[in-house]
Design an enzyme around this catalytic site. Structure first.
Site, PDB file in Angstrom:
ATOM      1  CG  HIS A 303      -1.880   1.117   1.274  1.00  0.00           C
ATOM      2  ND1 HIS A 303      -2.827   1.319   0.293  1.00  0.00           N
ATOM      3  CD2 HIS A 303      -2.053   2.128   2.172  1.00  0.00           C
ATOM      4  CE1 HIS A 303      -3.547   2.394   0.595  1.00  0.00           C
ATOM      5  NE2 HIS A 303      -3.099   2.905   1.724  1.00  0.00           N
ATOM      6  CD  GLU A 314       1.928  -1.823   3.113  1.00  0.00           C
ATOM      7  OE1 GLU A 314       1.505  -2.633   2.260  1.00  0.00           O
ATOM      8  OE2 GLU A 314       2.169  -0.625   2.846  1.00  0.00           O
ATOM      9  CE  LYS A 335      -1.510   3.812  -2.643  1.00  0.00           C
ATOM     10  NZ  LYS A 335      -1.262   2.345  -2.544  1.00  0.00           N
ATOM     11  CG  HIS A 340      -3.201   7.203  -2.227  1.00  0.00           C
ATOM     12  ND1 HIS A 340      -4.011   6.205  -2.718  1.00  0.00           N
ATOM     13  CD2 HIS A 340      -3.299   7.120  -0.871  1.00  0.00           C
ATOM     14  CE1 HIS A 340      -4.554   5.549  -1.701  1.00  0.00           C
ATOM     15  NE2 HIS A 340      -4.150   6.088  -0.582  1.00  0.00           N
ATOM     16  CG  PHE A 400      -8.695   8.111   5.856  1.00  0.00           C
ATOM     17  CD1 PHE A 400      -7.395   7.735   6.120  1.00  0.00           C
ATOM     18  CD2 PHE A 400      -8.943   9.434   5.531  1.00  0.00           C
ATOM     19  CE1 PHE A 400      -6.352   8.647   6.060  1.00  0.00           C
ATOM     20  CE2 PHE A 400      -7.913  10.366   5.468  1.00  0.00           C
ATOM     21  CZ  PHE A 400      -6.618   9.972   5.735  1.00  0.00           C
TER      22      PHE A 400
END
Length: 412
Positions: A303, A314, A335, A340, A400
């Site tokens: 991620h 992570e 990313k 993102h 989130f």
């Protein structure tokens, strides 16, 4: 619930790296960055503290027919462009409409439509607000329009789980296919929120990088000097179907979706669980569904948003699953190149994971300066060859609200 194997037969993408999935993949392997300074009057007018983002390489309204584009928010435009590519790539399956489903995601939905309508109401009055405003701004607009375009009647589902949204949609699609509710599913996610409000809001919470003088190197996952993520936009789409259905129609197969895990942290509305418990559980669930062990994993698409707190969290989650072996698995933090895409990011990274399996090379992580000792992933600034033999790769998405979603893909 059947044990049908679910395979990927088509892919499509509109991203900051390219207008199609192959273009995006090629640019990713070449180490291209999609981030650049925003050339809009509203940047200066609003005195935004962050003046750059990773915009889509090709504007969707230049690809779609004008009457269609006018009825869609940019988020749904991206979704339709990518879905049309994926559908054609899959050979335009001849499937009973009642056996064709849509499982699509977005983190925010039609933000541009909503805020433009608010401006119109304030400046010109209610009579000037477009009648199509609600159908364009609603989060399920992308899923609904894909269902209409492809005549998909099995179901049309929308997931809104922040940055985990489109990975969760892929996992949901697999479950629907295994449950026998469809033979083919159009799955993925989209986002189009490079807007002064979202830039100001994310900047206010100290989430965005502020490297206004050098946007191309601003997203730097794993680097000790990372200072936040870069906003991106676009969509990724996968055509998923049971292997029996795909084989029967002679479809090409990219990879199999062999596992998925979806969990919640129940810790904080924006912060990840610092111990990574929910994320680790999602990885374990994906591997359990795949009938695999941590030792079988050959590649990880992390991620890795380039935030000071998120990257080490992570790493700790994956360390809990893989032990010290996590330091030896080729990891890509894509990313760094794409920025993102929020609700669209999981689907785009799933495509990158699938193509990494196909081409047996993990894409590079650009902008890696001095690697943070708290994030000792095996990252590389150039493509990394994957070992010969069967491949099993996972793609992580954490959002989130404490949402965690992980998808596992295998070579076929």
């Amino acid at each position: 619930m059947s044990n049908s194997r679910i395979v990927v037969t088509g892919i499509g993408a509109s991203s900051p790296l390219g207008g199609t999935a192959p273009e995006s993949w090629s640019a990713l392997l070449d180490g291209v960055s999609g981030a650049a300074t925003l050339e809009y009057d509203w940047v200066e007018q609003n005195q935004l503290p962050v003046t750059f983002a990773a915009q889509a390489k090709v504007r969707p309204d230049t690809v779609l027919e004008r009457p269609i584009a006018k009825r869609l928010d940019p988020s749904a435009q991206f979704a339709l462009v990518a879905a049309k590519e994926a559908w054609a790539d899959a050979g335009s399956p001849d499937v009973d409409p009642e056996r064709l489903g849509v499982d699509f995601a977005t983190g925010i939905g039609g933000l541009w439509t909503l805020l433009d309508a608010a401006d119109t109401l304030r400046e010109k009055g209610p009579r000037r607000v477009m009648p199509m405003t609600v159908p364009m701004l609603m989060p399920n607009a992308a899923a609904g329009n894909l269902s209409l375009h492809f005549n998909a009647r099995a179901y049309a589902r929308t997931v809104a789980s922040a940055c985990a949204s489109s990975t969760e949609s892929i996992v949901n699609a697999v479950e629907h296919l295994r449950a026998g509710l469809a033979d083919v599913v159009i799955a993925g996610g989209t986002e189009a929120v490079i807007h002064p409000v979202t830039i100001a809001a994310f900047a206010s919470m100290q989430a965005l990088s502020r490297r206004n003088d050098d946007p191309a190197t601003a997203s730097r996952p794993g680097s000790i000097d990372r200072d936040g993520f870069v906003m991106g936009e676009g969509a990724g789409v996968l055509i998923l179907e049971t292997e029996e259905h795909a084989r029967a129609r002679g479809a090409k197969i990219y990879a199999a979706v062999v596992g998925g895990g979806v969990t919640a942290d129940s810790y904080h509305i924006t912060a990840n669980d610092p111990e990574g418990l929910g994320a680790a559980r999602a990885v374990r669930m994906a591997l359990e569904m795949a009938g695999a062990s941590p030792d079988d994993v050959t590649h990880i698409n992390a991620h890795a948003t380039s935030t000071p707190v998120g990257d080490p969290n992570e790493y700790q989650a994956l360390r809990a699953v893989f032990g010290t072996r996590v330091d030896d698995i080729p990891v890509s933090a894509t990313k760094a190149s794409t920025g993102h895409l929020l609700g669209g990011t999981g689907a785009l990274e799933a495509i990158f994971t699938i193509l990494a399996i196909r081409d047996r090379q993990a894409p590079p992580t650009i902008n890696l300066t001095t690697q943070d000792p708290e994030v000792p992933f095996r990252l590389s600034g150039s493509p990394t060859p994957l070992d010969a033999g069967d491949q099993l790769a996972i793609s992580n998405s954490f959002g989130f609200g404490g949402h965690n979603a992980v998808a596992a893909f295998a070579s076929v």
